[in-house]
Design a protein around this motif. Sequence first.
Motif, mmCIF file in Angstrom:
data_model
loop_
_atom_site.group_PDB
_atom_site.id
_atom_site.type_symbol
_atom_site.label_atom_id
_atom_site.label_comp_id
_atom_site.label_asym_id
_atom_site.label_seq_id
_atom_site.Cartn_x
_atom_site.Cartn_y
_atom_site.Cartn_z
ATOM 1 N N ILE A 110 0.860 -1.176 0.000
ATOM 2 C CA ILE A 110 0.000 0.000 0.000
ATOM 3 C C ILE A 110 0.894 1.223 0.000
ATOM 4 O O ILE A 110 1.631 1.473 0.953
ATOM 5 N N CYS A 111 0.847 1.954 -1.100
ATOM 6 C CA CYS A 111 1.718 3.116 -1.298
ATOM 7 C C CYS A 111 0.864 4.374 -1.144
ATOM 8 O O CYS A 111 -0.092 4.575 -1.882
ATOM 9 N N THR A 112 1.206 5.217 -0.190
ATOM 10 C CA THR A 112 0.356 6.361 0.107
ATOM 11 C C THR A 112 1.184 7.612 0.389
ATOM 12 O O THR A 112 2.280 7.528 0.944
ATOM 13 N N TYR A 126 -1.223 4.506 9.081
ATOM 14 C CA TYR A 126 -0.831 3.180 9.578
ATOM 15 C C TYR A 126 -1.974 2.538 10.356
ATOM 16 O O TYR A 126 -2.250 1.338 10.203
ATOM 17 N N ALA A 127 -2.636 3.334 11.196
ATOM 18 C CA ALA A 127 -3.742 2.802 11.994
ATOM 19 C C ALA A 127 -4.894 2.349 11.099
ATOM 20 O O ALA A 127 -5.560 1.340 11.392
ATOM 21 N N TRP A 128 -5.139 3.079 10.005
ATOM 22 C CA TRP A 128 -6.204 2.708 9.074
ATOM 23 C C TRP A 128 -5.913 1.362 8.434
ATOM 24 O O TRP A 128 -6.798 0.498 8.329
ATOM 25 N N VAL A 129 -4.675 1.159 7.993
ATOM 26 C CA VAL A 129 -4.294 -0.114 7.383
ATOM 27 C C VAL A 129 -4.451 -1.259 8.381
ATOM 28 O O VAL A 129 -5.006 -2.319 8.064
ATOM 29 N N GLU A 130 -3.980 -1.066 9.604
ATOM 30 C CA GLU A 130 -4.100 -2.112 10.617
ATOM 31 C C GLU A 130 -5.572 -2.420 10.910
ATOM 32 O O GLU A 130 -5.958 -3.587 11.077
ATOM 33 N N GLU A 139 3.670 -4.069 7.473
ATOM 34 C CA GLU A 139 4.964 -4.234 6.797
ATOM 35 C C GLU A 139 4.867 -3.929 5.306
ATOM 36 O O GLU A 139 5.881 -3.849 4.622
ATOM 37 N N GLN A 140 3.643 -3.763 4.817
ATOM 38 C CA GLN A 140 3.431 -3.572 3.377
ATOM 39 C C GLN A 140 3.146 -2.116 3.021
ATOM 40 O O GLN A 140 2.718 -1.832 1.919
ATOM 41 N N ILE A 141 3.381 -1.192 3.936
ATOM 42 C CA ILE A 141 3.104 0.218 3.679
ATOM 43 C C ILE A 141 4.356 0.913 3.143
ATOM 44 O O ILE A 141 5.450 0.754 3.685
ATOM 45 N N VAL A 142 4.182 1.678 2.086
ATOM 46 C CA VAL A 142 5.231 2.556 1.568
ATOM 47 C C VAL A 142 4.700 3.979 1.645
ATOM 48 O O VAL A 142 3.744 4.330 0.942
#
Length: 215
Positions: A110-112, A126-130, A139-142
């Motif tokens: 996920i690139c944001t 980060y909290a939204w993804v979790e 670990e998949q956030i860029v």
Amino acid sequence: MGESSGMHQAHRPGRMGSPGEAGKFFMGIGGLSWHVVGFPAQGIFPSAGQHAGHGVTELFWLWERSGSFLKEKAISIWESKNFFIELDPLPGAVEAVKQMANLADTDVFICTSPIKKYRYCPYEKYAWVEKHFGPEFLEQIVLTRDKTVVSADLLIDDRPDITGAEQNPTWEHVLFTACHNKHLQLKPPSRRLHSWSDDWKAILDSKRLLPGHAT
């Protein structure tokens, strides 16, 4: 969930990942989430005085093209606490991303893009993804303001004009349809993903069939 958004299939580190190995995708959260914002009637929204649903990238798109009053209003909204964490996922987005992540030889990221006023934005992204994808996706956030420096096979993104330091990014940009870009006529070989119920697997498969890509 940021100034622009999209999904990439990329590969292990080169510049920021080197295409050629297993598929890797980066997905901006603007193509994954939805937020309801309300403005007074200013000739921008169809129904004067009514609230309308707008994605985050659409809010930035309106900001770039509106007068000073609406710019200030938009800024006050996306800089406020809980703006990003309260975004709702687009229909089918979470399920589609999780299905992609489970495909063989495929890495999904996920690139944001963060906003410049960073008091709440990075944490809430980060909290939204979790919240919606689970802790394993952290670990998949860029997080980057320049998506062109990320090497990838595919970028699915609702912003039509993604520019940066790299004049020729490694990824193919697949435009995710939203109200701010549906009027655009794409010239071949450019293509769209109309929604998460659309055949995104066909797009991935078409990329895998190209020379030099794993199958």
